[in-house]
Design a protein around this motif. Sequence first.
Motif, PDB file in Angstrom:
ATOM      1  N   ILE A  40       0.852  -1.202   0.000  1.00  0.00           N
ATOM      2  CA  ILE A  40       0.000   0.000   0.000  1.00  0.00           C
ATOM      3  C   ILE A  40       0.879   1.241   0.000  1.00  0.00           C
ATOM      4  CG2 ILE A  40      -1.612   1.372   1.392  1.00  0.00           C
ATOM      5  CD1 ILE A  40      -2.799  -1.390   2.313  1.00  0.00           C
ATOM      6  N   LEU A  41       1.885   1.262   0.857  1.00  0.00           N
ATOM      7  CA  LEU A  41       2.782   2.414   0.925  1.00  0.00           C
ATOM      8  C   LEU A  41       3.555   2.607  -0.375  1.00  0.00           C
ATOM      9  CD1 LEU A  41       4.070   2.039   4.592  1.00  0.00           C
ATOM     10  CD2 LEU A  41       2.502   3.778   3.690  1.00  0.00           C
ATOM     11  N   LEU A  42       3.998   1.517  -0.994  1.00  0.00           N
ATOM     12  CA  LEU A  42       4.689   1.615  -2.279  1.00  0.00           C
ATOM     13  C   LEU A  42       3.766   2.162  -3.359  1.00  0.00           C
ATOM     14  CD1 LEU A  42       6.800  -1.683  -2.378  1.00  0.00           C
ATOM     15  CD2 LEU A  42       7.667   0.669  -2.370  1.00  0.00           C
ATOM     16  N   ALA A  43       2.525   1.685  -3.404  1.00  0.00           N
ATOM     17  CA  ALA A  43       1.575   2.167  -4.399  1.00  0.00           C
ATOM     18  C   ALA A  43       1.284   3.651  -4.205  1.00  0.00           C
ATOM     19  CB  ALA A  43       0.278   1.360  -4.328  1.00  0.00           C
ATOM     20  N   LEU A  44       1.120   4.066  -2.948  1.00  0.00           N
ATOM     21  CA  LEU A  44       0.859   5.475  -2.661  1.00  0.00           C
ATOM     22  C   LEU A  44       2.063   6.342  -3.028  1.00  0.00           C
ATOM     23  CD1 LEU A  44      -1.015   5.071   0.720  1.00  0.00           C
ATOM     24  CD2 LEU A  44      -1.994   5.923  -1.417  1.00  0.00           C
ATOM     25  N   ALA A  45       3.265   5.862  -2.723  1.00  0.00           N
ATOM     26  CA  ALA A  45       4.474   6.611  -3.075  1.00  0.00           C
ATOM     27  C   ALA A  45       4.616   6.724  -4.590  1.00  0.00           C
ATOM     28  CB  ALA A  45       5.704   5.933  -2.468  1.00  0.00           C
ATOM     29  N   ARG A  46       4.394   5.632  -5.285  1.00  0.00           N
ATOM     30  CA  ARG A  46       4.471   5.640  -6.757  1.00  0.00           C
ATOM     31  C   ARG A  46       3.457   6.602  -7.335  1.00  0.00           C
ATOM     32  NH1 ARG A  46       3.366   6.073 -11.382  1.00  0.00           N
ATOM     33  NH2 ARG A  46       3.766   4.698 -13.119  1.00  0.00           N
ATOM     34  N   HIS A  47       2.258   6.586  -6.800  1.00  0.00           N
ATOM     35  CA  HIS A  47       1.206   7.467  -7.283  1.00  0.00           C
ATOM     36  C   HIS A  47       1.540   8.929  -6.988  1.00  0.00           C
ATOM     37  CE1 HIS A  47      -2.776   8.465  -8.691  1.00  0.00           C
ATOM     38  NE2 HIS A  47      -2.928   9.228  -7.622  1.00  0.00           N
ATOM     39  N   ALA A  48       2.114   9.204  -5.814  1.00  0.00           N
ATOM     40  CA  ALA A  48       2.469  10.574  -5.446  1.00  0.00           C
ATOM     41  C   ALA A  48       3.577  11.119  -6.344  1.00  0.00           C
ATOM     42  CB  ALA A  48       2.901  10.636  -3.985  1.00  0.00           C
ATOM     43  N   VAL A  49       4.538  10.269  -6.693  1.00  0.00           N
ATOM     44  CA  VAL A  49       5.674  10.706  -7.506  1.00  0.00           C
ATOM     45  C   VAL A  49       5.287  10.821  -8.980  1.00  0.00           C
ATOM     46  CG1 VAL A  49       7.961  10.016  -8.342  1.00  0.00           C
ATOM     47  CG2 VAL A  49       7.402   9.817  -5.924  1.00  0.00           C
ATOM     48  N   ALA A  50       4.629   9.792  -9.499  1.00  0.00           N
ATOM     49  CA  ALA A  50       4.355   9.747 -10.934  1.00  0.00           C
ATOM     50  C   ALA A  50       2.958  10.222 -11.301  1.00  0.00           C
ATOM     51  CB  ALA A  50       4.567   8.329 -11.455  1.00  0.00           C
ATOM     52  N   GLY A  51       2.018  10.156 -10.357  1.00  0.00           N
ATOM     53  CA  GLY A  51       0.644  10.546 -10.665  1.00  0.00           C
ATOM     54  C   GLY A  51       0.017   9.624 -11.692  1.00  0.00           C
TER      55      GLY A  51
END
Length: 174
Positions: A40-51
Amino acid sequence: LLDTFADRSLGVLLTALGFVAALPIIGDIPGVSALTGSLILLALARHAVAGGSLRLPGRLGRRSVTRAKMRKALDRARPWAARVDRVLKPRLTRLTTGGPARTALAVTAGIMAISFFPLIFVPFGVKAPSLAVLALGLARMTRDGYAAVLGYALALATLGVLWGGFGLISSALG
């Protein structure tokens, strides 16, 4: 599949991971909560960085499914999707659409994922935060503010339990 959901792909992933962590037997296997919390944290981080929509890495992202298998899976899922559609629908959309609302959903899901780690040591401790992540993912995916309210309520309950637990520990030690 993630392309089909486009900007709602984060909601799909949060829903799936929250569901896995909340399952009575699978979610209680040692390590599953830590794994799902980390994902979950990886997905959120990826989404925050790349959108944008989420992408699967490398070979996993290039895998395909035959049209026949996809049609069979969709035919099996259709009755369940119809049931879900009767319950979850766009309402109270101010809680689910727009930058601030989407950020609040993501931040709350991230806080709940972080809470998995201390709650791993509490029997059934990850149930409330995993259900919160599930509800927040559904809210993001379906734009249903009622699901967002449920997710926020479960998040508050989780934080209350954590706060109370840390208070008990600190008073016992001090």
